[in-house]
Each structure stands twice: as structure tokens, then as C-alpha cells.
Design an enzyme around this catalytic site. Structure first.
Site, PDB file in Angstrom:
ATOM      1  N   ASP A   1       0.870  -1.168   0.000  1.00  0.00           N
ATOM      2  CA  ASP A   1       0.000   0.000   0.000  1.00  0.00           C
ATOM      3  C   ASP A   1       0.909   1.221   0.000  1.00  0.00           C
ATOM      4  O   ASP A   1       1.656   1.439   0.965  1.00  0.00           O
ATOM      5  CB  ASP A   1      -0.903  -0.013   1.235  1.00  0.00           C
ATOM      6  CG  ASP A   1      -1.858   1.179   1.290  1.00  0.00           C
ATOM      7  OD1 ASP A   1      -1.716   2.115   0.466  1.00  0.00           O
ATOM      8  OD2 ASP A   1      -2.739   1.184   2.169  1.00  0.00           O
ATOM      9  N   VAL A   2       0.874   2.012  -1.060  1.00  0.00           N
ATOM     10  CA  VAL A   2       1.799   3.144  -1.164  1.00  0.00           C
ATOM     11  C   VAL A   2       1.521   4.215  -0.115  1.00  0.00           C
ATOM     12  O   VAL A   2       2.347   5.112   0.078  1.00  0.00           O
ATOM     13  CB  VAL A   2       1.777   3.781  -2.569  1.00  0.00           C
ATOM     14  CG1 VAL A   2       2.240   2.787  -3.628  1.00  0.00           C
ATOM     15  CG2 VAL A   2       0.405   4.351  -2.914  1.00  0.00           C
TER      16      VAL A   2
ATOM     17  N   ASN B   1       3.395   3.633 -10.587  1.00  0.00           N
ATOM     18  CA  ASN B   1       2.167   3.707 -11.375  1.00  0.00           C
ATOM     19  C   ASN B   1       0.915   3.907 -10.530  1.00  0.00           C
ATOM     20  O   ASN B   1      -0.073   4.459 -11.019  1.00  0.00           O
ATOM     21  CB  ASN B   1       2.026   2.427 -12.205  1.00  0.00           C
ATOM     22  CG  ASN B   1       0.655   2.275 -12.815  1.00  0.00           C
ATOM     23  OD1 ASN B   1       0.300   2.956 -13.774  1.00  0.00           O
ATOM     24  ND2 ASN B   1      -0.158   1.392 -12.248  1.00  0.00           N
TER      25      ASN B   1
ATOM     26  N   TYR C   1      -6.232  16.560  -8.796  1.00  0.00           N
ATOM     27  CA  TYR C   1      -5.545  15.536  -9.578  1.00  0.00           C
ATOM     28  C   TYR C   1      -4.406  16.175 -10.368  1.00  0.00           C
ATOM     29  O   TYR C   1      -3.265  15.680 -10.361  1.00  0.00           O
ATOM     30  CB  TYR C   1      -6.528  14.847 -10.522  1.00  0.00           C
ATOM     31  CG  TYR C   1      -5.914  13.727 -11.332  1.00  0.00           C
ATOM     32  CD1 TYR C   1      -5.621  12.500 -10.733  1.00  0.00           C
ATOM     33  CD2 TYR C   1      -5.620  13.893 -12.676  1.00  0.00           C
ATOM     34  CE1 TYR C   1      -5.060  11.475 -11.462  1.00  0.00           C
ATOM     35  CE2 TYR C   1      -5.049  12.874 -13.415  1.00  0.00           C
ATOM     36  CZ  TYR C   1      -4.765  11.667 -12.810  1.00  0.00           C
ATOM     37  OH  TYR C   1      -4.199  10.648 -13.532  1.00  0.00           O
TER      38      TYR C   1
ATOM     39  N   LYS D   1      -0.328  15.304  -9.737  1.00  0.00           N
ATOM     40  CA  LYS D   1       0.486  14.754 -10.828  1.00  0.00           C
ATOM     41  C   LYS D   1       1.528  15.771 -11.298  1.00  0.00           C
ATOM     42  O   LYS D   1       2.658  15.414 -11.660  1.00  0.00           O
ATOM     43  CB  LYS D   1      -0.414  14.336 -11.989  1.00  0.00           C
ATOM     44  CG  LYS D   1      -1.270  13.113 -11.699  1.00  0.00           C
ATOM     45  CD  LYS D   1      -0.422  11.870 -11.477  1.00  0.00           C
ATOM     46  CE  LYS D   1      -1.258  10.609 -11.408  1.00  0.00           C
ATOM     47  NZ  LYS D   1      -0.433   9.397 -11.272  1.00  0.00           N
TER      48      LYS D   1
ATOM     49  N   THR E   1      -9.233   2.570 -19.241  1.00  0.00           N
ATOM     50  CA  THR E   1      -8.950   1.803 -18.031  1.00  0.00           C
ATOM     51  C   THR E   1     -10.134   1.951 -17.081  1.00  0.00           C
ATOM     52  O   THR E   1     -11.129   2.612 -17.392  1.00  0.00           O
ATOM     53  CB  THR E   1      -7.675   2.310 -17.329  1.00  0.00           C
ATOM     54  OG1 THR E   1      -7.921   3.603 -16.772  1.00  0.00           O
ATOM     55  CG2 THR E   1      -6.506   2.383 -18.300  1.00  0.00           C
TER      56      THR E   1
END
Length: 269
Positions: free
Chosen positions: A52-53, A79, A144, A148, A179
């Protein structure tokens, strides 16, 4: 060297799955990660580690486990990520924190975990999967874009810090790909009383349409493979439709207000 060891966070679905499958077919030793591998018992594309990041101890345990299994970590592909939408004014603070923990703090923690290993072995490559959205402030996707975009800047700084250690670092920014990111994205509720109700609802519909019409994520995998094959990777790579990539060219040459007007028209605001 085809048998390099690759660690991909968020490798059980979407772009991570496409990258892992493609690299496995090319002969790499691939390990993906999942917060709960028990939910992926039938997964056979490559090996999955529990990670779990957003959990530092989980990161330390998984990287130590991989080093014990393979003796090295040649390539880290950051990713794992999460989508988030909503008006800046109305998006809950805890959801903003979760997004930054996954999209920014998590990748940085992964980097901190693998760097001592890569430095000891005398080589390594870190690929941060960011987003074309990280190059511009998009309406109702501000958090978001910001998370990023921050990872893009971290990549630039990290490259210079690592230049004496034979450790390469780069970013790959995808555009819209088909996706399941839309299904897992956090949407701030569309409140009937919200002054943003109509504009936000219309933007949500457009975003989902873009993802549904997105390209095959294998294109991102192919780009990552080419980056791995490159002796000295560039600072940034982008992969997406010609229009998405051209939008970055326009941003670099157009006055800010004119580019802003193009976005307003695109999102029908």
C-alpha cells in the site's frame, strides 16, 4: 539485459497491468503490487506483492521482500494513482489528502525505499507515471492535476540529485486511456444546492466520455519499454492522442488567457 527486476506499483489492473504484462513478455522479471493480493488469487500475468503506497511500513516490507527474493531492484515504475474530481471549494479535505498521499507522497516514499538499494547495486531506473493533466490546471480536476504536476517537478529535481549515482529518473505522462480509473475515481457529490452543479455535472460527463473513448493502455506499456531501452532517458515523455499532445504545445506558445479560453470552450463551461 532482459532479466532485470521490475517493480510496478498498482500493477493488478489498468495501465500497471498493461505495463507488467508487456514487460513480462519481453523477458523482464516483473513484480506488481496490490493492497490486497488475496482479491487477485487468479491473477497470473506476473507476481504480485502486498503493498500500500500510503503505508510506509508496507513499502519497507515489500521492497525488503523483493530484494530478498531477487537480490536487486533494477526498475521502479511508480504507477499507483487515484483520480479525484470536484470543485476546489467543495471537495472534502480528507479526500484531497488521500489523493495526494497516493499520487505524490506514496511515489516519493517508494523512491526513498528503493534508492539505497539502487545506489548499492550501482544502477537503477525510476519511471514516474504522471498524467498529461499534470501539465495544466483542469476545471474540477484541480487536485488531480496538482498532485500529478507536483510529481513531474519532483522528477526534474530528483534527476539532478541522482546524477552521480548512475540512477536514471524520468516521467511518462499518459493522456486518456481505456482503463477502470473512472470507476475508482473519487467524485465530490453533485449537490443540488451547489453553485457549481451544472458546470461540474457537464464536466464529469465529458471526462467519462474521454476515458471510455481512450486508447489501449498497451501504448503506455510500449512507451515504457522504449524508455527502459534508452541509455539516457529524457526528462519527460508524453503518450496520448495527437490532440492531447498538441495541447501541451499550445500551452507552451499561447498567451495564458487564450489557452484558458480553449479549455473553457473544450469543457463547455
Amino acid at each position: 539485459m532482459k532479466n532485470k527486476v521490475v517493480l510496478i506499483t498498482g500493477g493488478s489492473s489498468g495501465i500497471g497491468l498493461a505495463i507488467g504484462t508487456f514487460l513480462s513478455q519481453k523477458g523482464y522479471t516483473v513484480y506488481g503490487t496490490s493492497r490486497n493480493p488475496e482479491k487477485n488469487k487468479d491473477f497470473s500475468a506476473f507476481k504480485l506483492l502486498e503493498l500500500d503506497v500510503c503505508d510506509r511500513q508496507s513499502i519497507v516490507s515489500a521492497t525488503a521482500q523483493l530484494q530478498q527474493l531477487e537480490g536487486r531492484i533494477d526498475i521502479l515504475i511508480n504507477n499507483a494513482g487515484v483520480g479525484i474530481t470536484g470543485p476546489i471549494e467543495e471537495t472534502p479535505e480528507e479526500e484531497v489528502q488521500k489523493a495526494f498521499d497516493t499520487n505524490l507522497h506514496g511515489p516519493l516514499a517508494m523512491i526513498q525505499a528503493v534508492l539505497p538499494i539502487m545506489r548499492q547495486q550501482g544502477s537503477g531506473l525510476i519511471i514516474n507515471i504522471t498524467s498529461i493533466a499534470g501539465y495544466m490546471g483542469l476545471p474540477y480536476r484541480a487536485y488531480y492535476s496538482a498532485s500529478k504536476g507536483a510529481l513531474e517537478l519532483m522528477t526534474e529535481a530528483l534527476r539532478m540529485e541522482l546524477k552521480d549515482f548512475n540512477i536514471q529518473c524520468t516521467s511518462v505522462a499518459p493522456g486518456d486511456f481505456a482503463t477502470n480509473i473512472a470507476a475508482g475515481r473519487y467524485h465530490a457529490p453533485v449537490s443540488e444546492q451547489s453553485p457549481y452543479r451544472d458546470a461540474y455535472s457537464n464536466t464529469l460527463r465529458l471526462m467519462d466520455q474521454h476515458v471510455d473513448a481512450g486508447q489501449d493502455p498497451v501504448r503506455v506499456a510500449e512507451k515504457v519499454y522504449r524508455v527502459i531501452q534508452t541509455k539516457r532517458p529524457k526528462v519527460h515523455y508524453r503518450v496520448g492522442s495527437p490532440l492531447q499532445k498538441f495541447s501541451l504545445v499550445l500551452k507552451s506558445i499561447l498567451p495564458d488567457k487564450l489557452y484558458e479560453r480553449l479549455l473553457i470552450n473544450h469543457y463547455k463551461l
